[in-house]
Design an enzyme around this catalytic site. Structure first.
Site, short mmCIF file in Angstrom:
data_model
loop_
_atom_site.label_atom_id
_atom_site.label_comp_id
_atom_site.label_asym_id
_atom_site.label_seq_id
_atom_site.Cartn_x
_atom_site.Cartn_y
_atom_site.Cartn_z
N TYR A 103 0.85 -1.11 0.04
CA TYR A 103 0.13 -0.10 0.07
C TYR A 103 0.74 1.32 0.04
CZ TYR A 103 0.85 0.67 4.99
OH TYR A 103 1.57 0.80 6.37
N CYS A 104 0.24 2.31 -0.37
CA CYS A 104 0.82 3.88 -0.36
C CYS A 104 -0.23 4.68 0.66
CB CYS A 104 1.31 4.33 -1.73
SG CYS A 104 -0.15 4.57 -2.73
N PHE A 105 -0.30 5.76 0.30
CA PHE A 105 -1.25 6.50 1.16
C PHE A 105 -2.64 6.53 0.67
CE2 PHE A 105 -3.16 10.51 2.45
CZ PHE A 105 -3.31 10.41 3.61
#
Length: 374
Positions: A103-105
C-alpha cells in the site's frame, strides 16, 4: 528520454481490511519514511518507493507544474539503477511472506507503480484499495462503533483495580478476554512507567487498539461475554484512549485485586528495578530516568518525602555500584507505595461511585473471571 511505467493490465486490489486484522497479514508500506513514522500498522514494514528528499522534490514539482511533470520527475529520480535495490527488497519480503500486501497513502500511483514493477520482475502482489487512508478510516470507524457494539452484543466490561504493584498486569496477561491497554501503549501507567523503547504515536496506538479490540469483540468464532481492562486513566503516558470507548469500558463494576504489601513490593521491585535496568543500555541512563521521574512528582510527594525518597534512591545506587547488590532499592520503593501511592489509591477508590463486585487475591480473581465467562 525518461521511460514511464507502463501498466500492462488491471492490477489486483483488496479492501478486505477485516481479514487483514484477523490474519495479521504482512504489509509492505511504500510511503516515504517520514510518512511511516507518523502512522502505520503493526504488521507493516517500510520499504519505500521514494526517499523523503525525493518525495519532497516530486511534491513541489506537482504543485508548480502538475501531475504529468511530477510523474516524469519521479521516474528520473527513481530510475532503473535506483529502483533495482528497492524492487529487490519488495521481492525478498514477498518471498518470505507469500501473503503480503502492498500500500501507499491513497492506493494510487505510488503503490500501483510498485505493484507493476514487482509484476515486471515476475512477482504478483495485491495492493490495498484506498491505501493507508482507507485502512486507517476502517480502524477509526470501528473504534467509534465499539461502545455500541459492546452494548449490542451484551459484552460486559470488568475493571480490574488494585493498589500499585498488586500485579494487575500479570492477571490481565493470563486472561483470553482482556484488553491490555498498558501493553498497547508500551507504558506501565505511572510516573515511573515509561519503557526505554518509545511509546507508539497516538495514531499507531489507535490503530493497535482498534485491531486488538476487533479481535476480541467482533470474532464470531470466539465470542466473549465479558471484557476485562485494567483500571487506567484515559491517558497512558503520551497516548490517550478515545473518550466514548474509555467511558464505556469504565462503566461497570470493579474487581479488586488484593495483594499483600510484601508481594506488591516484590512485583514493583521486579518491574521498576530489575526489568527496567535491563531495558536501558547503561545503568546511568536508568538512573537519570528515575531521577527525572521523581522530580516530576516532587510537588505531589512534598518536599520532605521527596528528599527522603531521593536520599534512599541515591544510597541504593551507590551500594549497587559498590557491591552489585540491588536489594537496597526496596527501601525507597516501600516509601513510595505506602506513603504516596496507597493514599492516592484510597482517595480514588472512595471517590469512585461504581460498585465493587469482587475482591480477592490473584488466584481468586482469576477464578471469578472464569466463572463470569461460563
Amino acid at each position: 528520454m525518461t521511460k514511464l511505467t507502463e501498466f500492462t493490465h488491471e492490477l489486483p486490489q483488496t479492501d478486505d481490511f477485516r481479514r487483514i486484522v484477523f490474519e495479521q497479514t504482512p504489509l509492505i508500506d511504500v510511503r516515504a519514511p517520514i510518512e511511516f513514522k507518523q502512522g502505520a500498522f503493526p504488521s507493516a514494514i517500510n520499504l519505500p518507493l521514494m526517499t523523503d528528499d525525493e518525495r519532497q522534490k516530486i511534491g513541489l514539482c506537482y504543485k508548480q507544474q502538475g501531475n504529468a511533470a511530477a510523474v516524469k520527475l519521479g521516474h528520473q529520480l527513481v530510475n532503473e539503477a535506483t529502483r533495482a535495490p528497492r524492487v529487490q527488497s519488495w521481492l525478498d519480503f514477498k518471498q518470505h511472506h507469500p501473503d503480503a500486501l502492498l500500500y501507499c497513502f491513497r492506493g494510487g500511483m505510488r503503490s500501483k507503480i510498485s505493484q507493476q514493477w514487482m509484476a515486471d520482475a515476475g512477482q504478483d502482489i495485491i495492493r490495498l484499495k484506498g491505501g493507508y487512508k482507507a485502512f486507517r478510516r476502517f480502524l477509526i470507524d470501528f473504534l467509534d462503533q465499539a461502545p455500541e457494539l459492546l452494548s449490542q452484543q451484551n459484552i460486559q466490561p470488568w475493571v480490574l483495580a488494585g493498589r500499585t504493584g498488586s500485579g494487575k498486569t500479570l492477571v490481565i496477561q493470563k486472561l483470553h478476554n482482556a484488553l491490555d491497554l498498558e501493553g498497547l501503549a508500551n507504558h506501565r501507567g505511572s510516573a515511573f512507567g515509561r519503557h526505554a523503547s518509545p511509546q507508539p504515536t497516538q495514531i499507531n496506538f489507535e490503530n493497535q487498539l482498534s485491531m486488538a479490540l476487533m479481535r476480541l469483540i467482533d470474532n464470531p468464532e470466539k465470542p466473549i461475554q465479558n471484557i476485562v481492562v485494567e483500571d487506567e486513566g484515559r491517558n497512558i503516558g503520551s497516548v490517550d484512549i478515545p473518550k466514548p470507548l474509555f467511558e464505556k469500558l469504565k462503566s461497570h463494576a470493579r474487581v479488586i485485586l488484593d495483594t499483600p504489601l510484601s508481594e506488591r513490593l516484590a512485583i514493583t521491585f521486579d518491574e521498576y528495578v530489575i526489568q527496567a535496568q535491563q531495558e536501558y543500555p547503561t545503568l546511568t541512563r536508568w538512573e537519570n530516568f528515575m531521577r527525572d521521574a521523581l522530580l516530576r512528582i516532587q510537588k505531589r510527594l512534598g518536599g520532605e518525602r521527596y528528599h527522603r525518597v531521593l536520599h534512599q534512591f541515591n544510597e541504593a545506587q551507590y551500594l549497587q555500584h559498590q557491591t552489585g547488590n540491588i536489594e537496597f532499592h526496596q527501601k525507597w520503593i516501600k516509601i513510595l507505595l505506602v506513603e504516596y501511592y496507597d493514599p492516592m489509591y484510597d482517595y480514588q477508590l472512595q471517590k469512585n461511585q461504581l460498585p465493587i463486585a469482587f475482591k480477592g487475591n490473584a488466584e481468586e480473581v482469576l477464578a471469578f473471571f472464569a466463572s463470569q465467562a461460563e
